[in-house]
Design an enzyme around this catalytic site. Sequence first.
Site, mmCIF file in Angstrom:
data_model
loop_
_atom_site.group_PDB
_atom_site.id
_atom_site.type_symbol
_atom_site.label_atom_id
_atom_site.label_comp_id
_atom_site.label_asym_id
_atom_site.label_seq_id
_atom_site.Cartn_x
_atom_site.Cartn_y
_atom_site.Cartn_z
ATOM 1 N N LYS A 173 61.136 38.493 37.165
ATOM 2 C CA LYS A 173 60.007 38.424 37.899
ATOM 3 C C LYS A 173 60.408 38.420 39.381
ATOM 4 O O LYS A 173 59.990 39.152 39.984
ATOM 5 C CB LYS A 173 58.880 37.461 37.773
ATOM 6 N N GLU A 180 59.432 45.252 44.547
ATOM 7 C CA GLU A 180 58.392 45.573 45.054
ATOM 8 C C GLU A 180 58.313 45.473 46.765
ATOM 9 O O GLU A 180 57.898 46.479 47.247
ATOM 10 C CB GLU A 180 57.443 44.540 44.928
#
Length: 301
Positions: A173, A180
């Site tokens: 993650k 991102e």
Amino acid sequence: MQLGMIGLGKMGANMAQRLLNGGHQVTGFDPNAEARKQLEGKGGGSAASLDALVQALPAPRVLWLMVPSGKITDDTVTALLALLDKGDTIIDGGNSNYKDSLGHAARCEDKGVNYVDCGTSGGVWGLAEGYSMMVGGDEKVVDTLRPIFETLAPGKDQGWGRVGPAGSGHFTKMVHNGIEYGLMQAYAEGFSILKHKQEFGLDLAQVAEIWRYGSVVRSWLLDLAADALKKNPQMDGVAPYVVDSGEGRWTVDAAMELSVSAPVITLSLMERYRSRDDDSFADKLLSSLRNEFGGHAIKKE
């Protein structure tokens, strides 16, 4: 399944609601009494303390943490380990540093408590669309939790999976969030270039809408950019100040530790730092240096 949800903020409350909608029994704890009341209004149970929450759940217990990373998560794990029994399970669904998660897993193992780290993505859209979950932990333990993940995910076999042992979920993650950073920075820079070509009078919302269909740069982030540009084409009232929540820094740290070149992610993080400096000493010194060696003009304040 029956589980406890610790932390009923935006993410925790929505995840609890999605689980309730999927037929699970959820009892929640949050220091905020209003958050507990809202969960009760959606059909869930509530507990006024961690001790009461543990007592309300049947053994073997499953407790999902959705609290801020760092000290709050550390303190919560410590408190739970004093209350839980062998065979109980803690799932950390927040954005903990994977190194912290490795420590939590070791402490849980010493007590015979199962520890699962679940990197969770989906934000405020997760309630309706489902959550992407990167799960780390013992394979057999994760398999017993499958009904929970299948309900939270976009589909039973879509958008989630066990990626490896404890720590790997939060590591994956972390890198996801680093990616991102780079993607968002590229969109922001591209649209800024378009905006500065003023003689063409480009409608940025229109361009974004065109790109959403058939383009190789189409994505959910582009969908969000199109929506933002439609609602506020000039970004009126938005300060050019970009915060970071830590995962980008951790990703860059990991890249350096592993000797992996990651210039896009690193520079996107640096640009966020740059956005917060509205009185740049570095730029002032740079201008002064040009004046010193070449007599170049300095723009006065």
